[in-house]
Write an enzyme that holds these catalytic residues in place. Structure first.
Site, mmCIF file in Angstrom:
data_model
loop_
_atom_site.group_PDB
_atom_site.id
_atom_site.type_symbol
_atom_site.label_atom_id
_atom_site.label_comp_id
_atom_site.label_asym_id
_atom_site.label_seq_id
_atom_site.Cartn_x
_atom_site.Cartn_y
_atom_site.Cartn_z
ATOM 1 N N HIS A 144 0.844 -1.193 0.000
ATOM 2 C CA HIS A 144 0.000 0.000 0.000
ATOM 3 C C HIS A 144 0.881 1.244 0.000
ATOM 4 C CE1 HIS A 144 0.702 0.681 4.269
ATOM 5 N NE2 HIS A 144 0.294 -0.559 4.530
ATOM 6 N N HIS A 158 4.002 1.639 2.292
ATOM 7 C CA HIS A 158 5.234 0.971 1.846
ATOM 8 C C HIS A 158 5.886 1.777 0.725
ATOM 9 C CE1 HIS A 158 2.529 -2.601 2.975
ATOM 10 N NE2 HIS A 158 3.359 -2.422 3.986
ATOM 11 N N CYS A 209 2.787 -10.637 19.605
ATOM 12 C CA CYS A 209 1.874 -10.129 18.570
ATOM 13 C C CYS A 209 2.339 -10.681 17.224
ATOM 14 C CB CYS A 209 1.857 -8.601 18.525
ATOM 15 S SG CYS A 209 0.960 -7.985 17.063
ATOM 16 N N CYS A 254 3.055 -7.848 14.559
ATOM 17 C CA CYS A 254 4.371 -7.181 14.707
ATOM 18 C C CYS A 254 5.488 -8.204 14.700
ATOM 19 C CB CYS A 254 4.505 -6.461 16.045
ATOM 20 S SG CYS A 254 3.292 -5.263 16.454
ATOM 21 N N CYS A 311 -1.798 -5.511 21.690
ATOM 22 C CA CYS A 311 -0.557 -5.004 21.098
ATOM 23 C C CYS A 311 -0.618 -3.485 20.967
ATOM 24 C CB CYS A 311 -0.377 -5.670 19.729
ATOM 25 S SG CYS A 311 0.364 -4.620 18.500
ATOM 26 N N HIS A 327 -0.901 -2.329 16.912
ATOM 27 C CA HIS A 327 -2.092 -2.629 16.101
ATOM 28 C C HIS A 327 -3.369 -2.731 16.902
ATOM 29 C CE1 HIS A 327 1.377 -4.232 13.803
ATOM 30 N NE2 HIS A 327 0.750 -3.666 12.805
ATOM 31 N N LYS A 380 -3.154 -1.873 6.474
ATOM 32 C CA LYS A 380 -4.141 -2.901 6.132
ATOM 33 C C LYS A 380 -5.014 -3.198 7.347
ATOM 34 C CE LYS A 380 -3.671 -4.231 1.911
ATOM 35 N NZ LYS A 380 -4.623 -4.293 0.867
HETATM 36 N N1 MSP Z 1 8.946 -6.813 7.877
HETATM 37 C C1 MSP Z 1 9.117 -5.739 8.780
HETATM 38 C C2 MSP Z 1 10.406 -5.005 8.512
HETATM 39 C C3 MSP Z 1 11.636 -5.844 8.553
HETATM 40 S S1 MSP Z 1 13.059 -4.939 8.131
HETATM 41 C C4 MSP Z 1 14.329 -5.924 8.552
HETATM 42 C C5 MSP Z 1 7.948 -4.772 8.651
HETATM 43 N N2 MSP Z 1 7.267 -4.848 7.508
HETATM 44 S S2 MSP Z 1 5.960 -3.966 7.131
HETATM 45 O O1 MSP Z 1 5.394 -4.535 5.939
HETATM 46 O O2 MSP Z 1 5.099 -3.833 8.255
HETATM 47 O O3 MSP Z 1 6.543 -2.603 6.638
HETATM 48 C C6 MSP Z 1 6.932 -1.702 7.527
HETATM 49 C C7 MSP Z 1 7.444 -0.465 6.847
HETATM 50 O O4 MSP Z 1 6.528 0.025 5.842
HETATM 51 C C8 MSP Z 1 7.497 0.650 7.860
HETATM 52 O O5 MSP Z 1 8.649 0.617 8.625
HETATM 53 C C9 MSP Z 1 7.428 1.841 6.987
HETATM 54 O O6 MSP Z 1 8.701 2.031 6.462
HETATM 55 C C10 MSP Z 1 6.456 1.416 5.897
HETATM 56 N N3 MSP Z 1 5.081 1.794 6.221
HETATM 57 C C11 MSP Z 1 3.987 0.980 6.381
HETATM 58 N N4 MSP Z 1 2.895 1.755 6.622
HETATM 59 C C12 MSP Z 1 3.238 3.043 6.614
HETATM 60 C C13 MSP Z 1 2.565 4.264 6.735
HETATM 61 N N5 MSP Z 1 1.264 4.353 6.924
HETATM 62 N N6 MSP Z 1 3.294 5.398 6.595
HETATM 63 C C14 MSP Z 1 4.642 5.388 6.343
HETATM 64 N N7 MSP Z 1 5.305 4.258 6.247
HETATM 65 C C15 MSP Z 1 4.654 3.070 6.411
HETATM 66 O O7 MSP Z 1 7.746 -4.006 9.561
#
Ligand code: MSP
Length: 486
Positions: free
Chosen positions: A18, A21, A126, A129, A143, A146, A296
Site C-alpha cells: 500500500h 510501503h 503479537c 508485529c 498489542c 495494532h 491494512k
Molecule cells: N517486515 C518488517 C520489517 C523488517 S526490516 C528488517 C515490517 N514490515 S511492514 O510490511 O510492516 O513494513 C513496515 C514499513 O513500511 C514501515 O517501517 C514503513 O517504512 C512502511 N510503512 C507501512 N505503513 C506506513 C505508513 N502508513 N506510513 C509510512 N510508512 C509506512 O515491519
C-alpha cells in the site's frame, strides 16, 4: 567513488503493498538517485520479509501454501516498484537460498560470541508485529501498535543476551549520529533507560522459517532472519569483495514503528557477530488518513497502483516527498494531492519546460547564441541572476539531503524553477528585437531549465529526463503534466 549502501525495510509478504510501503521506498529511491548523481557507487536494497507465524496463518486462511502466497505478494511489490520507477539494485526475498546461508552464518557468529543461551519465554506475542511484549508494554491488554489481541506463548527457546550491550548502545545512540532524526534518538534513549531485557531468538511453535541448526523443531526468530537481509543483499558471507565494498551500510531507512528492532536489536546483534555497525538509521513518520496510520489492519489504505495509473508515477513521488516534512507524520488527501500537483508540476515546471522548448524551437535557427548545447553548464548572463539561483539550488539540495530533509530538497528545486519563470516574465524574450539579446536570454533559460530538470531527477525521474531530452532537441511536445481538477 565512494560506496553508498542504503536499504528499505523488507516488507511483510502478508498482504499487497500500500501507499505506506511506497512512501519509504520512494524516499529511499530519491536518496539513491541523488547519490548516483553525485557520482557515488550506490547500492539500493529492498525486498520482502516472507517468514513468520503471521504469514503462515494468512496463507492457511487463504487456502494457499505459504510459498504460493509469498510468491504472489512478492510479485505485487515488484510490479508496484516498477510502476513507481524504483531504481533498486536488488530485490531480496528471505525465502531465497543465499539468505538461508547468510542467516545461518550470522547465527554461527552469535553462537560463537557466547551471547546465545537456552531460556524459557512466557508472555505475549503479537503475530502482526512478530514481537514479544512485556505486560507493561501492552495497551488495554493488546498489542500497542495494532491494538490486536496477542498470543500467549510459553516455550523453551534460544535467548540473545541483549542486556550485555546496554552501555555500548547507550553510548552509540547518545553520542553519535546513529539514530536520526533527533526526536527518534530521544525515543530510543527512553527505551534504553528502561533497561534492556534479553529476548528470544527462536520459536518452537512456528514452522515457516529458517530452522535453527541442530534443532529442527525450532525456527530462527523472524526479526533476526529479517534484519540479516541487509547482509545477504550485498553478498554476506560468500562474496567477500562485494560485501567489503558496501558494508557497513550508510543508511537504513525505516518507519518509526520499527526503531526498537533497528536501533537496539540490530546493532547489538551486529556487535555480537563482530561486524561493523551501519552509519545511520533514519526513522520517518507515518502517512496518515484523517490522522490515522494508513495500514491494512486499519483498512484505510489507498490504492497506489490506481493513483499511478491516474496521475503518473512522478505525481505520486512528488507529492509524498514534497508535501510531508520528512521525519514527521503527514496526512494524505486527494484534494491536497491535486492542488500540489497543479501548482508545482503542471503550472511551474510543466509550463516552464513548455515555454523553454517553444522559445528554443522558434528561435533556434535564427539565434546564433542558441547554438550551444542546452545541456552544457549554465552560461552566465549579464546580471548572473540565474547562475546564482542555480548555485543556491544545488547547495540547498546537497545540504537538505545531508540532513534527510527531503521535502526541503524538492523545495530547493521548485524555488529555482520559480526563479527561472520570473526571469522569463521580466525579460520577455518574445518582445526583444535585438537578436543577440534575445538569443542570450533564450539560451540562458534553456540551460537553466535543463539544470532544473537534472536537479529534479531524484524526485520525478521520468519527467526530468523527458524534459532534458526535449530541451536538448528543442522539441515542444504534449504537456509534461496535464492539469487536473478536484
Ligand atoms: N517486515 C518488517 C520489517 C523488517 S526490516 C528488517 C515490517 N514490515 S511492514 O510490511 O510492516 O513494513 C513496515 C514499513 O513500511 C514501515 O517501517 C514503513 O517504512 C512502511 N510503512 C507501512 N505503513 C506506513 C505508513 N502508513 N506510513 C509510512 N510508512 C509506512 O515491519
Amino acid at each position: 567513488m565512494s560506496a553508498y549502501y542504503l536499504t528499505t525495510p523488507i516488507y511483510y509478504a502478508n498482504d499487497l503493498p500500500h501507499i505506506g510501503h511506497a512512501y519509504t521506498t520512494i524516499a529511499a529511491d530519491a536518496i539513491a538517485r541523488f547519490h548516483r548523481l553525485q557520482g557515488d557507487d550506490v547500492f539500493l536494497l529492498t525486498g520482502t520479509d516472507e517468514h513468520g507465524v503471521n504469514i503462515e496463518r494468512i496463507a492457511a486462511n487463504a487456502g494457499a501454501s505459504a510459498t504460493q502466497h509469498v510468491n504472489r505478494v512478492a510479485d505485487a511489490f515488484r510490479e508496484l516498484w516498477a510502476a513507481l520507477d524504483i531504481s533498486y539494485d536488488r530485490f531480496i526475498r528471505t525465502t531465497e537460498t543465499d539468505h538461508y546461508r547468510a542467516v545461518l552464518a550470522f547465527w554461527d557468529r552469535l553462537q560463537a560470541s557466547g551471547d546465545l543461551y537456552r531460556g524459557t519465554y512466557t508472555g505475549a506475542y503479537c503475530a502482526r508485529c512478530e514481537a514479544y511484549y512485556q505486560p507493561d508494554e501492552l495497551r488495554h491488554g493488546a498489542c500497542p501498535v495494532h491494538g490486536l489481541a496477542c498470543d500467549e506463548v510459553s516455550e523453551e527457546n534460544w535467548f540473545f543476551a541483549l542486556s550485555r550491550y546496554q552501555g555500548t548502545l547507550e553510548h552509540l545512540v547518545a553520542d553519535t549520529d546513529f539514530v536520526q532524526p533527533l526526536s527518534r534518538r530521544n525515543e530510543v534513549l527512553g527505551i534504553l533507560r528502561q533497561g534492556l531485557r534479553d529476548f528470544s531468538v527462536s520459536r518452537r511453535q512456528v514452522k515457516w522459517g529458517i530452522p535453527v541448526p541442530d534443532r529442527p523443531d525450532e525456527v530462527i526468530y523472524v526479526w533476526v532472519d529479517a534484519l540479516a537481509n541487509y547482509l545477504t543483499g550485498i553478498g554476506f558471507p560468500d562474496q567477500a569483495e562485494t560485501f567489503g565494498r558496501y558494508w557497513p551500510a550508510q543508511l537504513h531507512l525505516v518507519g518509526k514503528e520499527i526503531i526498537r528492532f533497528h536501533c537496539i536489536y540490530w546493532p547489538a546483534l551486529l556487535l555480537s557477530a563482530d561486524l561493523p555497525l551501519p552509519k545511520t538509521v533514519y526513522a520517518h513518520g507515518w502517512l496518515t488518513k484523517d490522522g490515522q496510520k494508513i495500514s491494512k489492519t486499519t483498512g484505510n489504505t489507498i490504492d497506489t497502483s490506481a493513483l499511478v495509473r491516474e496521475f503518473g508515477a512522478d505525481a505520486v513521488r512528488h507529492y509524498l516527498l514534497r508535501a510531508i516534512p520528512f521525519g514527521q507524520d503527514g496526512d494524505f488527501t486527494r484534494e491536497a494531492f491535486i492542488a500540489r500537483y497543479n501548482a508545482e508540476l503542471a503550472n511551474d515546471f510543466g509550463n516552464l519546460v513548455h515555454r523553454a522548448t517553444s522559445l528554443a524551437s522558434r528561435y533556434a535557427s535564427a539565434d546564433a547564441a542558441l547554438r550551444v548545447s542546452a545541456g552544457a553548464a549554465l552560461r552566465s548572463p549579464a546580471d548572473g541572476v540565474l547562475r546564482d539561483s542555480a548555485d543556491a539550488a544545488r547547495a540547498r539540495l546537497a545540504d537538505a539531503f545531508a540532513r534527510f530533509a527531503l521535502h526541503e530538497a524538492v523545495g530547493a528545486v521548485s524555488d529555482f524553477v520559480r526563479d527561472i519563470n520570473r526571469y522569463l516574465e521580466q525579460t520577455q524574450p518574445w518582445h526583444l528585437s535585438d537578436l543577440e539579446a534575445r538569443g542570450a536570454v533564450v539560451a540562458e533559460v534553456v540551460a537553466a531549465t535543463t539544470q532544473a530538470a537534472r536537479l529534479y531527477e531524484p524526485f520525478i525521474p521520468r519527467a526530468a529526463s523527458e524534459a532534458q531530452r526535449r530541451l536538448q532537441c528543442a522539441e515542444v511536445g504534449d504537456p509534461l503534466f496535464p492539469r487536473y481538477s478536484c
